[in-house]
Scaffold this motif. Structure first.
Motif, PDB file in Angstrom:
ATOM      1  N   GLY A   1      -1.938  -9.175 -17.419  1.00  9.97           N
ATOM      2  CA  GLY A   1      -2.384  -9.155 -16.036  1.00  9.97           C
ATOM      3  C   GLY A   1      -3.103 -10.445 -15.673  1.00  9.97           C
ATOM      4  O   GLY A   1      -3.364 -11.305 -16.525  1.00  9.97           O
ATOM      5  N   ASP A   2      -3.452 -10.576 -14.370  1.00  5.71           N
ATOM      6  CA  ASP A   2      -4.006 -11.839 -13.871  1.00  5.71           C
ATOM      7  C   ASP A   2      -5.285 -12.265 -14.570  1.00  5.71           C
ATOM      8  O   ASP A   2      -5.530 -13.455 -14.761  1.00  5.71           O
ATOM      9  CB  ASP A   2      -4.276 -11.719 -12.368  1.00  5.71           C
ATOM     10  N   ALA A   3      -6.140 -11.327 -14.942  1.00 10.44           N
ATOM     11  CA  ALA A   3      -7.459 -11.686 -15.480  1.00 10.44           C
ATOM     12  C   ALA A   3      -7.529 -11.569 -16.994  1.00 10.44           C
ATOM     13  O   ALA A   3      -8.599 -11.754 -17.570  1.00 10.44           O
ATOM     14  CB  ALA A   3      -8.531 -10.805 -14.840  1.00 10.44           C
ATOM     15  N   GLY A   4      -6.426 -11.262 -17.662  1.00 14.13           N
ATOM     16  CA  GLY A   4      -6.449 -11.073 -19.108  1.00 14.13           C
ATOM     17  C   GLY A   4      -6.047 -12.320 -19.875  1.00 14.13           C
ATOM     18  O   GLY A   4      -5.532 -13.286 -19.306  1.00 14.13           O
ATOM     19  N   ILE A   5      -6.298 -12.289 -21.158  1.00  9.78           N
ATOM     20  CA  ILE A   5      -5.962 -13.406 -22.055  1.00  9.78           C
ATOM     21  C   ILE A   5      -4.968 -12.886 -23.090  1.00  9.78           C
ATOM     22  O   ILE A   5      -5.334 -12.069 -23.937  1.00  9.78           O
ATOM     23  CB  ILE A   5      -7.211 -13.951 -22.762  1.00  9.78           C
ATOM     24  N   PRO A   6      -3.716 -13.312 -23.047  1.00 11.88           N
ATOM     25  CA  PRO A   6      -2.749 -12.791 -24.021  1.00 11.88           C
ATOM     26  C   PRO A   6      -3.047 -13.303 -25.427  1.00 11.88           C
ATOM     27  O   PRO A   6      -3.525 -14.428 -25.602  1.00 11.88           O
ATOM     28  CB  PRO A   6      -1.413 -13.340 -23.515  1.00 11.88           C
ATOM     29  N   PRO A   7      -2.801 -12.493 -26.455  1.00 10.59           N
ATOM     30  CA  PRO A   7      -3.022 -12.964 -27.826  1.00 10.59           C
ATOM     31  C   PRO A   7      -1.993 -14.018 -28.211  1.00 10.59           C
ATOM     32  O   PRO A   7      -0.853 -13.999 -27.736  1.00 10.59           O
ATOM     33  CB  PRO A   7      -2.856 -11.688 -28.659  1.00 10.59           C
ATOM     34  N   ALA A   8      -2.408 -14.946 -29.068  1.00 11.28           N
ATOM     35  CA  ALA A   8      -1.521 -16.002 -29.553  1.00 11.28           C
ATOM     36  C   ALA A   8      -1.684 -16.116 -31.063  1.00 11.28           C
ATOM     37  O   ALA A   8      -2.812 -16.161 -31.569  1.00 11.28           O
ATOM     38  CB  ALA A   8      -1.845 -17.330 -28.876  1.00 11.28           C
ATOM     39  N   PHE A   9      -0.560 -16.152 -31.764  1.00 14.69           N
ATOM     40  CA  PHE A   9      -0.567 -16.207 -33.224  1.00 14.69           C
ATOM     41  C   PHE A   9       0.032 -17.528 -33.701  1.00 14.69           C
ATOM     42  O   PHE A   9       0.994 -18.038 -33.118  1.00 14.69           O
ATOM     43  CB  PHE A   9       0.254 -15.059 -33.810  1.00 14.69           C
ATOM     44  N   ASP A  10      -0.519 -18.064 -34.776  1.00 12.05           N
ATOM     45  CA  ASP A  10       0.013 -19.258 -35.440  1.00 12.05           C
ATOM     46  C   ASP A  10       0.160 -18.931 -36.922  1.00 12.05           C
ATOM     47  O   ASP A  10      -0.832 -18.720 -37.620  1.00 12.05           O
ATOM     48  CB  ASP A  10      -0.947 -20.438 -35.234  1.00 12.05           C
ATOM     49  N   TRP A  11       1.410 -18.870 -37.385  1.00  8.66           N
ATOM     50  CA  TRP A  11       1.688 -18.504 -38.778  1.00  8.66           C
ATOM     51  C   TRP A  11       2.111 -19.718 -39.607  1.00  8.66           C
ATOM     52  O   TRP A  11       2.717 -19.561 -40.673  1.00  8.66           O
ATOM     53  CB  TRP A  11       2.799 -17.449 -38.833  1.00  8.66           C
ATOM     54  N   SER A  12       1.797 -20.920 -39.158  1.00 10.91           N
ATOM     55  CA  SER A  12       2.326 -22.121 -39.807  1.00 10.91           C
ATOM     56  C   SER A  12       1.835 -22.304 -41.238  1.00 10.91           C
ATOM     57  O   SER A  12       2.450 -23.045 -42.014  1.00 10.91           O
ATOM     58  CB  SER A  12       1.972 -23.361 -38.976  1.00 10.91           C
TER      59      SER A  12
END
Length: 274
Positions: A69-80
């Motif tokens: 949604g507009d005010a949320g922060i989506p999760p981001a993953f880095d598996w490098s």
């Protein structure tokens, strides 16, 4: 212009969220707000591995779904930093819809167990999982958090009951929900596109929310305006690309999630409207 103004407001909000370094100044210690670990899971007959990320939240806190949604922060993953890992595919449980100060966000409270199907490069060997998770958490304030993830996933075949429960909380497929048709009309507007989707399926609940997702996360998508008459649901949303111009959109690439009353339906693609 209304949708552009809301897009700018959301961007400003994301930039002014209290940073993790200041969380202690506000009385919130990040390790007390959210505890994150890996459930190692088990190896499946096809050689892939079912594991999960578990996020345990303090009372009153929430975190976000992949389309928050507009005010949320989506999760981001880095598996490098991982070894023997070819691909990761998340299987999101049905999220909750939150309404706060007139803004809608979508996510989870209390605890999120996020199943992940991992594809090893060598099915006979363990997976060495090493990475980072960046996510947002909110209560009366919001703040971004980063945490390290590390686990060894052995070649075991005993399922984990906690992961199995999370898998059972998945959205219904279009077939399971009784979807009979999904059509889309695409109209250009001054700074993007307007998408009108018509779904023919039984009512999911009293108040239904439709989330529209595009492959390109840089394209802003407004909250959908939803109306229903009998088995026909109509959802209209506007989409603005970074250059604020109309753009090409493939109907097959669209993803719709219908949410209501603790249930969800996952719909992929739509046919041209007649």
């Amino acid at each position: 212009m209304t949708h552009l103004i809301r897009f700018l407001m959301a961007a400003i909000l994301a930039l002014t969220i209290a940073p993790t370094a200041q969380a202690g100044d506000m009385g919130y210690a990040p390790d007390k707000v959210a505890q994150v670990d890996v459930l190692p899971g088990w190896r499946l007959p096809d050689g892939t591995h079912m594991a999960a990320i578990r996020i345990r939240l303090a009372e009153g806190w929430k975190t976000y779904w992949r389309a928050p949604g507009d005010a949320g922060i989506p999760p981001a993953f880095d598996w490098s930093g991982s070894r023997n890992l070819g691909a990761v595919a998340f299987q999101w449980p049905t999220p909750q819809v939150f309404e706060t100060n007139g803004m809608r966000t979508i996510g989870y409270s209390h605890e999120l167990v996020l199943p992940a199907r991992l594809t090893p490069l060598r099915a006979e060997d363990p997976i060495s999982l090493k990475g980072r998770l960046a996510m947002g958490v909110c209560r009366d304030v919001c703040m971004p958090m980063q945490t390290r993830l590390k686990a060894t996933l052995p070649v075991v075949t005993t399922p984990d009951a906690m992961i199995e429960r999370a898998l059972a909380q998945r959205p219904d497929t279009a077939r399971e929900a009784g979807l009979r048709s999904a059509t889309c009309r695409i109209d250009p507007i001054a700074d993007g596109l307007r998408l009108t989707t018509r779904l023919t399926l039984p009512r999911l609940g009293r108040e239904e929310v439709v989330v529209m997702e595009l492959p390109d996360p840089a394209i802003w998508v407004s909250e959908a305006n939803v109306t229903r008459s009998g088995d026909t649901l109509v959802a209209t949303s506007e989409m603005v690309a970074p250059d604020a111009k109309p753009f090409l959109l493939s109907r097959d690439s669209l993803r719709f999630t219908l949410l209501s009353n603790g249930r969800a339906v996952d719909i992929r693609g739509c046919a041209p409207a007649k």
